[in-house]
Design a protein around this motif. Structure first.
Motif: not given
Lengths: 213, 109
Positions: A129-144
Motif C-alpha cells: 500500500f505504501m508503494h502504491l501511494v508513493h506511486e500516486g495511487a491513493t484511495i481518492g485517485t479514482s473509482a478503481y
C-alpha cells in the motif's frame, strides 16, 4: 440443531443418576451452538465481501485517466504473500490436530507459527500500500483505486483482527489449558483463518491475476 | 445413546480431520495456485480462456479448503452449516452477477 435441542431436553428431564452427565452435555451443546453462531457470522462476511467484489468488478476500468492496476501492481510480492497465507491456513489446521491430541505445547506453538505468518502477510500488504501511494495511487485517485483499497484493505483488516484474537487465545490457553471452552475458541479461530484464506484466493485471482493479465 | 456416539467420536479425534487430509489439502492448494500463476505470467492462453481457467482454479481451491480444512463433510444431520453456506453463496452470486449485468447494459445507454 434438532439433535442439540433434543439432547438438552433429555438433560433437563434428569433421569435420576444421569444428572451430572446431563450438565456436561448441556455445556457441550452450548459450545456447538456457539460454533454454529460463528458459522452464521462467516456467512454474513461472505455477503460483505460479495458486495465489495461486485463493486470492484464493476469499477475495474474506471481509472479516470490515472494509473491502472496493471501499471502499478508488483505481482512478485503478491505471490509471496499468497503462499504465506496458504501455508498459515495449513499450520492453523495442524494446531487443531495437536489440540485433538491434547498437546497444549504443540497447539500454542503451531498457533504462534500461524500468527507469525499472518503478521508477515500484513507487513507485506502495508508495504504494498505504501508503494502504491508513493506511486500516486491513493484511495481518492479514482473509482478503481477506491474499490481496490476498500476490498484489499478490508481483507487485511480481517487478518489483523484475527491476529489480535489469535494471540489472546494463545494467552488464554497458556493460563487455562485445553478445556471445552478454549477448544471451541481454537476451532472457531481456525475456521476464521481458513475463511480468510478463501477470500484471499479470490482477491488474488480477481484483483491481481486478472489485473496484470 | 447419541451422546455416547458423539463423545466417542471426539475422543478419537475424527471430528477435526487427520494429518493426511491436511497434507493432501495443502498440496492441492499449492498446485491450484501455481497453475494459474504459470498460465498468466507466461501468457499461455487467450484472455478469455485464461479468465475461465483461473476462475475455475479459484473455485476448486475454495472446495479444497471447505472439504479438507473446514471439514464440511463431517457435519451431522441436519446440515445447517451447509444450508447456511448455500444460502450465502446464492446471495453472493446474485449481488455479483446482478451488478455486472446491470452495469454492463448501463454503459450502452
Amino acid at each position: 440443531m434438532a439433535h442439540a435441542v433434543s439432547r438438552t431436553a433429555n438433560a433437563h428431564g434428569g433421569h435420576g443418576a444421569g444428572h451430572g452427565g446431563g450438565h456436561h452435555d448441556e455445556h457441550h451443546d452450548q459450545e456447538s451452538l456457539k460454533t454454529f453462531g460463528f458459522w452464521l457470522f462467516l456467512i454474513t462476511d461472505v455477503i460483505l465481501f460479495g458486495t465489495l467484489f461486485a463493486t470492484y468488478v464493476v469499477l475495474r476500468f474506471s481509472t479516470d485517466g490515472g494509473p491502472t492496476g496493471a501499471e502499478l501492481i508488483e505481482i512478485n510480492g503478491i505471490i509471496v504473500s499468497t503462499f504465506i497465507l496458504l501455508t498459515s491456513s495449513f499450520t492453523s489446521g495442524i494446531a487443531v490436530l495437536e489440540m485433538n491430541k491434547g498437546n497444549k505445547r504443540g497447539l500454542i506453538g503451531w498457533l504462534a507459527i500461524t500468527a507469525l505468518l499472518g503478521a508477515s502477510f500484513v507487513f507485506l500488504e502495508v508495504n504494498e500500500f505504501m508503494h502504491l501511494v508513493h506511486e500516486g495511487a491513493t484511495i481518492g485517485t479514482s473509482a478503481y483505486w477506491s474499490a481496490f483499497f476498500t476490498l484489499v484493505g478490508i481483507h487485511g483488516l480481517h487478518v489483523s483482527l484475527g491476529l489480535v484474537w489469535m494471540i489472546s487465545i494463545m494467552l488464554q490457553l497458556g493460563r487455562r489449558g485445553i478445556t471445552p471452552v478454549t477448544k471451541r475458541k481454537v476451532s472457531i479461530i481456525s475456521l476464521y483463518w481458513h475463511f480468510l484464506d478463501v477470500v484471499w484466493i479470490f482477491v488474488f485471482t480477481i484483483v491481481y491475476l486478472m489485473g496484470v493479465m | 445413546m447419541e451422546n455416547h456416539n458423539t463423545h466417542a467420536q471426539d475422543a478419537h479425534g475424527s471430528h477435526g480431520g487427520s494429518m493426511k487430509s491436511y497434507v493432501i489439502g495443502f498440496l492441492f492448494s499449492i498446485i491450484l495456485t501455481i497453475i494459474p500463476l504459470v498460465v498468466v505470467l507466461n501468457d499461455m492462453l487467450s484472455k478469455k480462456a485464461t479468465t475461465v481457467l483461473i476462475l475455475v482454479m479459484a473455485i476448486l481451491q475454495f472446495a479444497v479448503q471447505l472439504l479438507f480444512f473446514m471439514h464440511i463433510r463431517d457435519e451431522e444431520k441436519p446440515r445447517f452449516n451447509l444450508m447456511a453456506l448455500i444460502f450465502g453463496l446464492v446471495i453472493l452470486l446474485t449481488i455479483v452477477a446482478g451488478s455486472i449485468w446491470i452495469m454492463t447494459y448501463n454503459t450502452v445507454g
